[in-house]
Design an enzyme around this catalytic site. Structure first.
Site, mmCIF file in Angstrom:
data_model
loop_
_atom_site.group_PDB
_atom_site.id
_atom_site.type_symbol
_atom_site.label_atom_id
_atom_site.label_comp_id
_atom_site.label_asym_id
_atom_site.label_seq_id
_atom_site.Cartn_x
_atom_site.Cartn_y
_atom_site.Cartn_z
ATOM 1 N N ARG A 261 0.841 -1.199 0.000
ATOM 2 C CA ARG A 261 0.000 0.000 0.000
ATOM 3 C C ARG A 261 0.874 1.246 0.000
ATOM 4 O O ARG A 261 1.824 1.349 0.781
ATOM 5 C CB ARG A 261 -0.925 0.001 1.225
ATOM 6 C CG ARG A 261 -1.859 -1.211 1.246
ATOM 7 C CD ARG A 261 -2.846 -1.175 2.384
ATOM 8 N NE ARG A 261 -3.648 -2.403 2.397
ATOM 9 C CZ ARG A 261 -4.628 -2.652 3.248
ATOM 10 N NH1 ARG A 261 -4.945 -1.748 4.182
ATOM 11 N NH2 ARG A 261 -5.304 -3.782 3.183
ATOM 12 N N ARG A 276 1.999 1.659 10.399
ATOM 13 C CA ARG A 276 1.529 2.014 9.048
ATOM 14 C C ARG A 276 2.705 1.891 8.094
ATOM 15 O O ARG A 276 3.601 2.736 8.074
ATOM 16 C CB ARG A 276 0.962 3.433 9.039
ATOM 17 C CG ARG A 276 0.218 3.796 7.747
ATOM 18 C CD ARG A 276 -0.235 5.254 7.766
ATOM 19 N NE ARG A 276 -1.149 5.523 8.856
ATOM 20 C CZ ARG A 276 -2.468 5.338 8.808
ATOM 21 N NH1 ARG A 276 -3.005 4.867 7.698
ATOM 22 N NH2 ARG A 276 -3.224 5.626 9.841
ATOM 23 N N GLU A 348 -7.434 0.363 14.585
ATOM 24 C CA GLU A 348 -7.960 -0.741 13.782
ATOM 25 C C GLU A 348 -6.963 -1.884 13.648
ATOM 26 O O GLU A 348 -5.798 -1.665 13.300
ATOM 27 C CB GLU A 348 -8.333 -0.240 12.391
ATOM 28 C CG GLU A 348 -8.841 -1.326 11.461
ATOM 29 C CD GLU A 348 -8.909 -0.885 10.007
ATOM 30 O OE1 GLU A 348 -8.949 -1.781 9.137
ATOM 31 O OE2 GLU A 348 -8.912 0.333 9.750
ATOM 32 N N SER A 351 -10.988 -5.886 10.078
ATOM 33 C CA SER A 351 -12.258 -5.364 9.564
ATOM 34 C C SER A 351 -13.005 -6.500 8.887
ATOM 35 O O SER A 351 -12.399 -7.463 8.420
ATOM 36 C CB SER A 351 -12.044 -4.212 8.577
ATOM 37 O OG SER A 351 -11.351 -4.659 7.434
ATOM 38 N N ARG A 388 0.441 -4.765 12.660
ATOM 39 C CA ARG A 388 -0.406 -4.122 13.668
ATOM 40 C C ARG A 388 -0.696 -5.072 14.831
ATOM 41 O O ARG A 388 -0.812 -4.636 15.978
ATOM 42 C CB ARG A 388 -1.707 -3.637 13.031
ATOM 43 C CG ARG A 388 -1.497 -2.467 12.090
ATOM 44 C CD ARG A 388 -2.789 -1.798 11.703
ATOM 45 N NE ARG A 388 -2.525 -0.627 10.867
ATOM 46 C CZ ARG A 388 -3.417 0.310 10.583
ATOM 47 N NH1 ARG A 388 -4.646 0.206 11.073
ATOM 48 N NH2 ARG A 388 -3.098 1.347 9.832
#
Length: 436
Positions: A261, A276, A348, A351, A388
């Site tokens: 990403r 991140r 987060e 999800s 994460r």
């Protein structure tokens, strides 16, 4: 893409969804107009072609002035047919382009608003009070450095910012997480999959990642291929252009893949450590189900995520993501957010998204019931996004002096280790090294 019948029969619902997403409402009317042009020009084409065929039968039998008139009319019809055909094709291209820009209609129970307008559904676990325990909480990078588990300096030296190495017990911790997550997925009935990291444009577009998320995607121009940001993409496209017997559903896959990403728009956010990053590994759950089962499957996905985070002994909460923060494909999304002690907030970790028939229509994945076929529904849910999860584990399970307690669920995958200690095997593979 959405069902055009929904757009024709209930355009106000689609307008309301666009408004809730913060997207262009005028797109709905432009699409309706293009659809009407396509249908009307198609009808005109059919009418003119029918008359053309009728004249084709009359002309050979006609003579004199009647034949001349029929030939003149045949010329007019030929021009009309060509024009109607061109108009239909042009309107069809326009309608398809506009249709690909429309997001999935938002579920009526989704909270309306932006990123901060979520609704908390539930909270799990107990947040530790480090002051009461008598020692200050260290952040994951300090802990990872002491353990010889995380090396961001050499990651930046080799690849640039937001890249990292997991070394020693850090590498072992990733492998433990992935193996434990896959084992739980298999026990729940998922088929494990190792998926491609490069996909063709249609796979990326079909899953909805070339719209609002396009800036976050790595594109290899020379090969016209994309690096996936999640194995959701190759898993969704696995049955592209296929018709699946209804009796085979549900189909559930657990994919493991590297993810890439750009993190566009995140300048200055989460720059410390590995929260991140541009490349990471992830275990993703993906389901193909009958549309009427989609909402129940969504709750099941969330349940598996909650069981996993509970097994990792992490304090977390579940939020119902607001409409303006949904991806284009999701009609509803639940996030599980773990407590990060040094940030003093929930972030987060997983999800779960219900994409209903949206992706299946774009990828032409259908189900057969008897003699009829129809689009099915797709859903996706993160089981373990590795970096994460490591952040949350290190910070929540830390002990005085920089050691970290290992949750029981991971111990069989870490050689029985109960605690990760500074100086553990492979704590720093480059200890003592100096630059040239």
């Amino acid at each position: 893409m959405i069902d055009l019948r929904l757009l024709r029969e209930d355009p106000d619902r689609v307008r309301a969804s666009q408004r809730a997403r913060g997207e262009d409402v005028d797109l709905v009317d432009a699409l309706l107009a293009a659809d009407e042009r396509r249908r009307s020009s198609g009808s005109r084409f059919d009418e003119l072609r029918a008359e053309q065929k009728r004249l084709g039968r009359l002309i050979p039998r006609a003579e004199g002035d009647e034949r001349a008139a029929l030939l003149a009319r045949a010329g007019e019809l030929a021009a009309g047919v060509k024009a109607a055909d061109a108009e239909r094709d042009e309107a069809d291209v326009t309608a398809q382009e506009l249709l690909l820009r429309l997001g999935n209609p938002v579920h009526p129970d989704v909270p309306v608003g932006g990123e901060d307008d979520y609704v908390v559904r539930e909270t799990h676990g107990t947040i530790r009070d480090f002051d009461a325990e008598g020692f200050p909480a260290l952040d994951h990078l300090e802990l990872g450095t002491r353990l010889g588990a995380i090396d961001v300096e050499r990651g930046a030296k080799v690849s640039g910012s937001r890249f990292y190495y997991l070394t020693g017990v850090g590498a072992l911790l990733e492998l433990a997480l992935v193996n434990a997550a896959i084992a739980r997925a298999v026990a729940a009935g998922f088929t494990p999959m190792l998926t491609p990291a490069l996909v063709k444009p249609r796979a990326m577009e079909g899953t909805g990642f070339l719209g609002q998320a396009a800036d976050d995607v790595y594109h290899l121009e020379k090969d016209d291929a994309y690096l996936v940001g999640t194995s959701e993409v190759p898993l969704a496209a696995y049955h592209m252009d296929e018709i699946l017997p209804a009796e085979r559903l549900p189909l559930r896959y657990a994919g493991f893949s590297p993810c890439f990403r750009r993190e566009a728009g995140s300048y200055g956010k989460d720059t410390r450590g590995i929260f991140r990053v541009h490349q990471f590994d992830k275990v993703e759950m993906f389901c193909f189900v009958a549309p009427e089962e989609a909402e129940a499957e969504h709750e099941r996905l969330l349940g598996w995520e909650k069981e996993w985070l509970t097994a990792l002994e992490l304090p977390f909460r579940v939020i119902d993501v607001a409409s303006g923060d949904l991806g284009a494909s999701a009609t509803r999304k639940y996030d599980c957010e773990a407590w990060i002690p040094t940030q003093g907030k929930y972030r987060e970790l997983t999800s779960a998204s219900n994409c209903t028939e949206f992706q299946a229509r774009r990828l032409r994945v259908r189900m057969r019931e008897g003699k009829t076929t129809r689009p099915l529904a797709t859903l996706n849910g993160t089981l373990c996004a590795v970096p994460r999860t490591i952040v949350a584990l290190l910070e929540n399970h830390q002990l005085p002096g920089g050691a970290v307690r290992v949750p029981e669920v991971l111990r069989p995958y870490l050689g029985g280790r109960e605690v990760l200690e500074p100086g553990d095997h492979g704590s720093d593979p480059a200890a003592g090294a100096t630059g040239s």
